[in-house]
Design a protein around this motif. Structure first.
Motif, PDB file in Angstrom:
ATOM      1  N   ALA A   2      61.192  34.403  66.490  1.00  0.00           N
ATOM      2  CA  ALA A   2      61.119  35.764  65.954  1.00  0.00           C
ATOM      3  C   ALA A   2      60.136  36.605  66.744  1.00  0.00           C
ATOM      4  O   ALA A   2      60.352  37.799  66.965  1.00  0.00           O
ATOM      5  N   GLU A   3      59.042  35.986  67.183  1.00  0.00           N
ATOM      6  CA  GLU A   3      58.038  36.726  67.955  1.00  0.00           C
ATOM      7  C   GLU A   3      58.645  37.233  69.249  1.00  0.00           C
ATOM      8  O   GLU A   3      58.440  38.384  69.645  1.00  0.00           O
ATOM      9  N   GLU A   4      59.417  36.389  69.910  1.00  0.00           N
ATOM     10  CA  GLU A   4      60.024  36.780  71.179  1.00  0.00           C
ATOM     11  C   GLU A   4      61.049  37.883  70.984  1.00  0.00           C
ATOM     12  O   GLU A   4      61.115  38.835  71.761  1.00  0.00           O
ATOM     13  N   SER A   5      61.877  37.791  69.913  1.00  0.00           N
ATOM     14  CA  SER A   5      62.881  38.824  69.676  1.00  0.00           C
ATOM     15  C   SER A   5      62.236  40.164  69.364  1.00  0.00           C
ATOM     16  O   SER A   5      62.717  41.212  69.792  1.00  0.00           O
ATOM     17  N   SER A   6      61.117  40.154  68.619  1.00  0.00           N
ATOM     18  CA  SER A   6      60.405  41.398  68.314  1.00  0.00           C
ATOM     19  C   SER A   6      59.848  42.011  69.590  1.00  0.00           C
ATOM     20  O   SER A   6      59.939  43.223  69.809  1.00  0.00           O
ATOM     21  N   ARG A   7      59.268  41.173  70.431  1.00  0.00           N
ATOM     22  CA  ARG A   7      58.694  41.668  71.678  1.00  0.00           C
ATOM     23  C   ARG A   7      59.775  42.270  72.564  1.00  0.00           C
ATOM     24  O   ARG A   7      59.601  43.345  73.152  1.00  0.00           O
ATOM     25  N   PHE A  73      49.928  48.889  77.949  1.00  0.00           N
ATOM     26  CA  PHE A  73      50.028  47.648  77.186  1.00  0.00           C
ATOM     27  C   PHE A  73      50.088  47.978  75.700  1.00  0.00           C
ATOM     28  O   PHE A  73      49.274  48.755  75.194  1.00  0.00           O
ATOM     29  N   ILE A  74      51.051  47.385  75.004  1.00  0.00           N
ATOM     30  CA  ILE A  74      51.140  47.507  73.551  1.00  0.00           C
ATOM     31  C   ILE A  74      50.884  46.120  72.974  1.00  0.00           C
ATOM     32  O   ILE A  74      51.603  45.166  73.279  1.00  0.00           O
ATOM     33  N   ARG A  75      49.826  46.024  72.161  1.00  0.00           N
ATOM     34  CA  ARG A  75      49.450  44.722  71.604  1.00  0.00           C
ATOM     35  C   ARG A  75      49.238  44.835  70.094  1.00  0.00           C
ATOM     36  O   ARG A  75      48.831  45.885  69.593  1.00  0.00           O
ATOM     37  N   TYR A  76      49.535  43.735  69.398  1.00  0.00           N
ATOM     38  CA  TYR A  76      49.262  43.630  67.967  1.00  0.00           C
ATOM     39  C   TYR A  76      48.148  42.606  67.754  1.00  0.00           C
ATOM     40  O   TYR A  76      48.135  41.568  68.410  1.00  0.00           O
ATOM     41  N   ARG A  77      47.248  42.909  66.826  1.00  0.00           N
ATOM     42  CA  ARG A  77      46.282  41.898  66.402  1.00  0.00           C
ATOM     43  C   ARG A  77      46.804  41.279  65.115  1.00  0.00           C
ATOM     44  O   ARG A  77      46.925  41.952  64.089  1.00  0.00           O
ATOM     45  N   ILE A  78      47.105  39.995  65.174  1.00  0.00           N
ATOM     46  CA  ILE A  78      47.652  39.270  64.034  1.00  0.00           C
ATOM     47  C   ILE A  78      46.728  38.104  63.708  1.00  0.00           C
ATOM     48  O   ILE A  78      46.463  37.258  64.570  1.00  0.00           O
ATOM     49  N   MET A 347      45.998  18.094  60.749  1.00  0.00           N
ATOM     50  CA  MET A 347      47.192  18.905  61.013  1.00  0.00           C
ATOM     51  C   MET A 347      46.965  19.803  62.224  1.00  0.00           C
ATOM     52  O   MET A 347      45.842  20.243  62.482  1.00  0.00           O
ATOM     53  N   ARG A 348      48.053  20.107  62.954  1.00  0.00           N
ATOM     54  CA  ARG A 348      47.971  21.013  64.088  1.00  0.00           C
ATOM     55  C   ARG A 348      49.134  21.994  64.059  1.00  0.00           C
ATOM     56  O   ARG A 348      50.139  21.779  63.366  1.00  0.00           O
ATOM     57  N   ALA A 349      48.985  23.083  64.803  1.00  0.00           N
ATOM     58  CA  ALA A 349      49.992  24.145  64.826  1.00  0.00           C
ATOM     59  C   ALA A 349      51.181  23.746  65.686  1.00  0.00           C
ATOM     60  O   ALA A 349      51.043  23.044  66.690  1.00  0.00           O
ATOM     61  N   VAL A 350      52.373  24.224  65.287  1.00  0.00           N
ATOM     62  CA  VAL A 350      53.602  23.976  66.044  1.00  0.00           C
ATOM     63  C   VAL A 350      54.272  25.298  66.404  1.00  0.00           C
ATOM     64  O   VAL A 350      54.390  25.662  67.567  1.00  0.00           O
ATOM     65  N   GLY A 351      54.697  26.056  65.403  1.00  0.00           N
ATOM     66  CA  GLY A 351      55.397  27.324  65.622  1.00  0.00           C
ATOM     67  C   GLY A 351      56.827  27.254  65.134  1.00  0.00           C
ATOM     68  O   GLY A 351      57.559  26.313  65.466  1.00  0.00           O
ATOM     69  N   CYS A 352      57.233  28.222  64.328  1.00  0.00           N
ATOM     70  CA  CYS A 352      58.600  28.276  63.819  1.00  0.00           C
ATOM     71  C   CYS A 352      58.957  29.731  63.527  1.00  0.00           C
ATOM     72  O   CYS A 352      58.160  30.644  63.765  1.00  0.00           O
ATOM     73  N   GLU A 353      60.154  29.936  62.996  1.00  0.00           N
ATOM     74  CA  GLU A 353      60.596  31.297  62.706  1.00  0.00           C
ATOM     75  C   GLU A 353      59.762  31.930  61.598  1.00  0.00           C
ATOM     76  O   GLU A 353      59.503  33.134  61.605  1.00  0.00           O
ATOM     77  N   THR A 354      59.321  31.118  60.639  1.00  0.00           N
ATOM     78  CA  THR A 354      58.536  31.645  59.518  1.00  0.00           C
ATOM     79  C   THR A 354      57.235  32.289  59.993  1.00  0.00           C
ATOM     80  O   THR A 354      56.840  33.352  59.509  1.00  0.00           O
ATOM     81  N   CYS A 355      56.568  31.625  60.940  1.00  0.00           N
ATOM     82  CA  CYS A 355      55.290  32.152  61.448  1.00  0.00           C
ATOM     83  C   CYS A 355      55.474  32.899  62.759  1.00  0.00           C
ATOM     84  O   CYS A 355      54.485  33.191  63.443  1.00  0.00           O
ATOM     85  N   GLN A 356      56.722  33.194  63.131  1.00  0.00           N
ATOM     86  CA  GLN A 356      57.053  33.949  64.343  1.00  0.00           C
ATOM     87  C   GLN A 356      56.532  33.251  65.599  1.00  0.00           C
ATOM     88  O   GLN A 356      56.110  33.883  66.559  1.00  0.00           O
TER      89      GLN A 356
END
Length: 427
Positions: A2-7, A73-78, A347-356
């Protein structure tokens, strides 16, 4: 992802606009009418609207638009981190800046001085307040928009991530009829959210609550809120004096910045008011010595300060995609535990559509609560060092930020890296 599609969506709009030949010459920058006309073009409107809507949908706290020599540059702070979402060509810088200035009711022709404004935006059936700030730079204007979502502030103390013992102590302190409760931490540590959670719990018809803030970030029903305006000399101290004549029960002072404000806040608490405020210190014991350094008498500090809550924010792992792993020797050393003391995998981070695709979703607070006890008061009167005060407070039951962070890592809420990054002052 989702992050890539938004970008890609934002970048595609920027590229399409640039290919349409919408470059802006230097002469246009001096003509207000031409700038307004430029800002009213459909491609510009569509591009800026997409940038803002995407920022809200991705839970961004800030939108950064920065002009450099050849690019924008357009950046978001998340969740406290910046992510680049587009890199339009420099020819779009003036068009984007002009559109934002029109929306924020700023002077479109003024690019030599900083300006501040406000945009009201509707996104996902929610009213979003954008605080706009422009800054002249070498290669054009830098624009930052703070995204203020009132819905994101509807948090109770129970939702902030405090452990049950700390939460119970805080709830007990804020119910006191008088006293001074301080929340400390760096900018962006969530102090305002914590104070609003406290105020929301006390917000009843029988209690009069007044706040003075710089600026008033959220308009909350039931609270009398006053915005600081230094241009007309409406300072925290001036405002606080006037507030005391309005029969308040609870007062929130956005920040204690100087001796005068500190003295009035202390006097307010001595005369039967509960006062909340913030300070910029690294830990809870440091807030006590900071008040002494401001010139307050030790007996006034011990008579009024009921507690100090230091806090930080760490990113919380996405519950949908986090994965367990065996802790490394470095992880165990950072956590100060032995392998057999870790009941579950870390636990460690992975990345999915829910967290973009980020691996984290939302943030969680780390807290350190110092309660002014009878054992601590003599130390304050003696003006002992911060380390001595901290040692005694720990003996009295205070849990440090680092210890709170370790408990959240062991619970699988966040990562070792996040905990270390936000509590490195405690190494």
């Amino acid at each position: 992802m989702a992050e890539e599609s938004s970008r890609l969506q934002v970048q595609a709009l920027a590229d399409a606009f640039a290919q349409a030949g919408q470059a802006v010459g230097a002469e246009t920058a001096k003509d207000s009418a031409k700038l307004v006309e430029l800002a009213s073009q459909a491609p510009v409107i569509r591009l800026v609207d997409t940038v803002l809507q995407e920022a809200v949908s991705r839970r961004a706290s800030d939108v950064h638009i920065e002009a450099f020599e050849r690019d924008v540059f357009i950046r978001y702070r998340i969740d406290g981190r910046c992510y680049q979402v587009a890199q339009p060509p420099k020819s779009l810088a003036l068009a984007i800046a002009s559109r934002i200035k029109v929306l924020a009711n700023l002077d479109v022709a003024e690019s030599r001085l900083p300006q501040d404004g406000r945009i009201m935006l509707t996104a996902a059936n929610r009213q979003i307040d954008l605080r706009v700030s422009t800054l002249p730079t070498m290669h054009g204007e830098s624009i930052v928009m703070r995204v203020l979502d009132k819905g994101s502030l509807d948090k109770t103390l129970a939702q902030l991530g405090m452990d049950p013992a700390t939460q119970q102590l805080v709830e007990r302190l804020i119910q006191r009829p008088n006293g001074l409760l301080l929340v400390t931490g760096p900018t962006g540590a969530g102090k305002t959210t914590t104070l609003y959670a406290c105020l929301s719990q006390l917000n009843r018809p029988e209690a009069k609550l007044i706040t003075t803030e710089d600026p008033v970030e959220y308009d909350l029903k039931g609270l009398v809120q006053v915005a600081i305006n230094t241009k007309i000399e409406l300072t925290f101290a001036t405002c606080l004096r006037a507030i005391l004549r309005h029969d308040p029960d609870v007062i929130m002072v956005g920040e204690i910045r100087d001796r005068e404000t500190a003295q009035i806040a202390v006097q307010a608490s001595l005369t039967g008011h509960m006062v909340f405020s913030t300070l910029h210190t690294n830990d809870a014991p440091g807030a006590v010595t900071r008040l002494l350094d401001m010139g307050l008498e030790p007996f006034l500090v011990t008579s009024t300060v009921v507690g100090v809550l230091a806090q930080r924010l760490v990113r919380a792992l996405c519950p949908q995609c986090r994965e367990p792993y065996e802790p490394t020797p470095e992880d165990l050393a950072a956590l100060h535990v032995k392998p057999d003391e870790v009941e579950h995998h870390l636990m460690r981070a992975v990345g999915c559509e829910t967290c973009q695709g980020i691996g984290f979703k939302g943030r969680m607070g780390l807290y350190e609560l110092l309660v002014m006890t009878e054992a601590l008061r003599p130390l304050v009167l003696e003006r002992v060092s911060v380390s001595d005060l901290q040692t005694r407070a720990r003996a009295e039951g205070m849990r440090s930020l680092r210890e709170d962070g370790i408990s959240k890592v062991l619970a699988g809420i966040t990562t070792v890296e996040e905990m270390i990054r936000e509590t490195q002052d405690y190494e």
